[in-house]
Design an enzyme around this catalytic site. Structure first.
Site, PDB file in Angstrom:
ATOM      1  N   THR A 286      42.400   7.438  -1.479  1.00  0.00           N
ATOM      2  CA  THR A 286      41.414   6.375  -1.722  1.00  0.00           C
ATOM      3  C   THR A 286      41.373   6.065  -3.218  1.00  0.00           C
ATOM      4  OG1 THR A 286      39.488   7.814  -1.997  1.00  0.00           O
ATOM      5  CG2 THR A 286      40.041   7.137   0.266  1.00  0.00           C
TER       6      THR A 286
ATOM      7  N   TYR B 169      26.438   9.679 -13.538  1.00  0.00           N
ATOM      8  CA  TYR B 169      27.824   9.975 -13.154  1.00  0.00           C
ATOM      9  C   TYR B 169      28.036  11.489 -13.048  1.00  0.00           C
ATOM     10  CZ  TYR B 169      32.956  10.152 -13.590  1.00  0.00           C
ATOM     11  OH  TYR B 169      34.288  10.397 -13.403  1.00  0.00           O
TER      12      TYR B 169
HETATM   13  P1  NAP Z   1      40.381   3.625 -12.246  1.00  0.00           P
HETATM   14  O1  NAP Z   1      41.600   3.403 -13.050  1.00  0.00           O
HETATM   15  O2  NAP Z   1      39.197   2.725 -12.460  1.00  0.00           O
HETATM   16  O3  NAP Z   1      40.726   3.667 -10.710  1.00  0.00           O
HETATM   17  C1  NAP Z   1      39.705   3.776  -9.756  1.00  0.00           C
HETATM   18  C2  NAP Z   1      40.274   3.464  -8.400  1.00  0.00           C
HETATM   19  O4  NAP Z   1      39.256   3.609  -7.416  1.00  0.00           O
HETATM   20  C3  NAP Z   1      40.780   2.020  -8.292  1.00  0.00           C
HETATM   21  O5  NAP Z   1      41.842   2.011  -7.372  1.00  0.00           O
HETATM   22  C4  NAP Z   1      39.562   1.305  -7.705  1.00  0.00           C
HETATM   23  O6  NAP Z   1      39.967   0.103  -7.089  1.00  0.00           O
HETATM   24  C5  NAP Z   1      39.077   2.380  -6.725  1.00  0.00           C
HETATM   25  N1  NAP Z   1      37.671   2.301  -6.340  1.00  0.00           N
HETATM   26  C6  NAP Z   1      36.585   2.350  -7.124  1.00  0.00           C
HETATM   27  N2  NAP Z   1      35.466   2.281  -6.375  1.00  0.00           N
HETATM   28  C7  NAP Z   1      35.886   2.158  -5.085  1.00  0.00           C
HETATM   29  C8  NAP Z   1      35.228   2.038  -3.845  1.00  0.00           C
HETATM   30  N3  NAP Z   1      33.894   1.988  -3.746  1.00  0.00           N
HETATM   31  N4  NAP Z   1      35.976   1.964  -2.734  1.00  0.00           N
HETATM   32  C9  NAP Z   1      37.322   2.007  -2.781  1.00  0.00           C
HETATM   33  N5  NAP Z   1      38.002   2.111  -3.924  1.00  0.00           N
HETATM   34  C10 NAP Z   1      37.279   2.191  -5.060  1.00  0.00           C
HETATM   35  O7  NAP Z   1      39.783   5.084 -12.509  1.00  0.00           O
HETATM   36  P2  NAP Z   1      40.447   6.533 -12.699  1.00  0.00           P
HETATM   37  O8  NAP Z   1      40.123   6.934 -14.068  1.00  0.00           O
HETATM   38  O9  NAP Z   1      41.810   6.609 -12.188  1.00  0.00           O
HETATM   39  O10 NAP Z   1      39.451   7.362 -11.755  1.00  0.00           O
HETATM   40  C11 NAP Z   1      39.840   7.934 -10.526  1.00  0.00           C
HETATM   41  C12 NAP Z   1      38.869   9.033 -10.202  1.00  0.00           C
HETATM   42  O11 NAP Z   1      38.917  10.026 -11.231  1.00  0.00           O
HETATM   43  C13 NAP Z   1      37.404   8.589 -10.133  1.00  0.00           C
HETATM   44  O12 NAP Z   1      36.760   9.288  -9.093  1.00  0.00           O
HETATM   45  C14 NAP Z   1      36.858   8.999 -11.480  1.00  0.00           C
HETATM   46  O13 NAP Z   1      35.485   9.183 -11.448  1.00  0.00           O
HETATM   47  C15 NAP Z   1      37.622  10.281 -11.706  1.00  0.00           C
HETATM   48  N6  NAP Z   1      37.729  10.733 -13.099  1.00  0.00           N
HETATM   49  C16 NAP Z   1      38.401  10.010 -14.028  1.00  0.00           C
HETATM   50  C17 NAP Z   1      38.504  10.482 -15.335  1.00  0.00           C
HETATM   51  C18 NAP Z   1      39.230   9.730 -16.425  1.00  0.00           C
HETATM   52  O14 NAP Z   1      39.114  10.095 -17.588  1.00  0.00           O
HETATM   53  N7  NAP Z   1      39.989   8.705 -16.127  1.00  0.00           N
HETATM   54  C19 NAP Z   1      37.919  11.700 -15.675  1.00  0.00           C
HETATM   55  C20 NAP Z   1      37.245  12.417 -14.696  1.00  0.00           C
HETATM   56  C21 NAP Z   1      37.174  11.939 -13.414  1.00  0.00           C
HETATM   57  P3  NAP Z   1      38.917  -1.127  -6.865  1.00  0.00           P
HETATM   58  O15 NAP Z   1      38.118  -1.220  -8.131  1.00  0.00           O
HETATM   59  O16 NAP Z   1      39.770  -2.297  -6.567  1.00  0.00           O
HETATM   60  O17 NAP Z   1      38.085  -0.705  -5.697  1.00  0.00           O
END
Ligand code: NAP
Length: 251
Positions: A13, A151
């Site tokens: 997802t 968050y």
């Molecule tokens: P990202 O680049 O913004 O990617 C997020 C992905 O989730 C996108 O594919 C987005 O697509 C999808 N998404 C968001 N809300 C959604 C929903 N309600 N239903 C279905 N798809 C949804 O972010 P990322 O940094 O890769 O983050 C991925 C995960 O890692 C998240 O859970 C985030 O909290 C976690 N995380 C990230 C970091 C970091 O530094 N990057 C650190 C700790 C944890 P759409 O917007 O099109 O739905």
């Protein structure tokens, strides 16, 4: 060399960007057929093209139960079962206590808690015994972070869900684990700084100074841990959390 996920069916997802996209690519490289989700159709189509013929895109909002029903009907029809479920869709925004709004709370908890819960619960009939479920939390769940309490709390909830679900699912041998990234260079991270490229770079530069390894991480570095947790190489690992944060929250 044999591939880690040959012949497996995986659902990722939030597989259209950042960590989810890198992981979907890695799962496909390891031999899995991969279903990815996201809310934005254009991003979904682009991601499917980037991953290649082993990918199928299903537009779905994880916080919407009808979308989840549709997702799993489609996976059932096309693949019949799920071996690996990477529950990664999520994100958040920054507001300090005093400015938190109901809208921000609902958006964050819908994506990071309600979405995670029902993504797993609704997958249960399709998950094979011995399946691997991986939840994305964050290293901020074990720290305080200014303006990021909503968050951080939502990601702390994810950690606890994994502990209890490991017990709920023990008769089926389904392993539930958590991967907790630190700062990883993704659209989701840099957009916290707003749309300005200079400010985004400023955020990355600052983040790097807070990490013992002296840099932010790449999405592929989380993908390799997700691939490990997805595969039989982690067959005796259950209910745990692996931090991929360059040591940021560990020292
Ligand atoms: P990202 O680049 O913004 O990617 C997020 C992905 O989730 C996108 O594919 C987005 O697509 C999808 N998404 C968001 N809300 C959604 C929903 N309600 N239903 C279905 N798809 C949804 O972010 P990322 O940094 O890769 O983050 C991925 C995960 O890692 C998240 O859970 C985030 O909290 C976690 N995380 C990230 C970091 C970091 O530094 N990057 C650190 C700790 C944890 P759409 O917007 O099109 O739905």
């Amino acid at each position: 060399m044999s591939r880690k996920l040959e012949g497996k069916i995986a659902v990722v997802t939030g597989g259209t960007s950042g960590i989810g996209l890198a992981t979907a690519k890695r799962f496909a490289m390891e031999g899995a057929q991969v279903f990815i989700t996201g809310r934005r159709k254009t991003e979904l189509d682009k991601a499917v093209a980037a991953i290649g013929p082993k990918a199928t895109g299903i537009q779905a909002d994880s916080g919407n139960l009808n979308d989840l029903n549709r997702l799993y009907e489609s996976v059932k029809g096309q693949a019949g079962h799920i071996d690996v479920l990477f529950v990664n869709a999520g994100g958040g925004s920054m507001l300090p206590l005093g400015s938190i709004t109901e809208e921000q709370y609902d958006d964050t908890f819908n994506r990071n808690v309600k979405g995670v819960l029902f993504t797993v619960q609704k997958a249960l009939p399709l998950l094979v015994d011995g399946a691997s479920v991986i939840l994305t939390s964050s290293n901020v769940s074990i720290k305080g972070t200014p303006a990021f309490s909503v968050y951080g709390a939502s990601k702390a909830a994810v950690r606890n869900l994994a502990r209890s679900w490991t017990l709920d699912l023990k008769s089926r041998g389904i392993r539930v684990n958590v991967v907790s990234p630190g700062p990883i260079k993704t659209p989701g991270l840099v957009e916290l700084a707003g749309p300005d490229a200079e400010q985004q770079q400023g955020l990355l530069d600052y983040m790097a100074t807070t990490v013992p390894l002296g840099r932010v991480g790449d999405p592929e570095e989380v993908a390799s841990v997700a691939a490990f947790l997805a595969s039989s190489e982690s067959s005796y690992i259950a209910g745990t959390e692996i931090f991929v944060d360059g040591g940021q929250a560990q020292v």
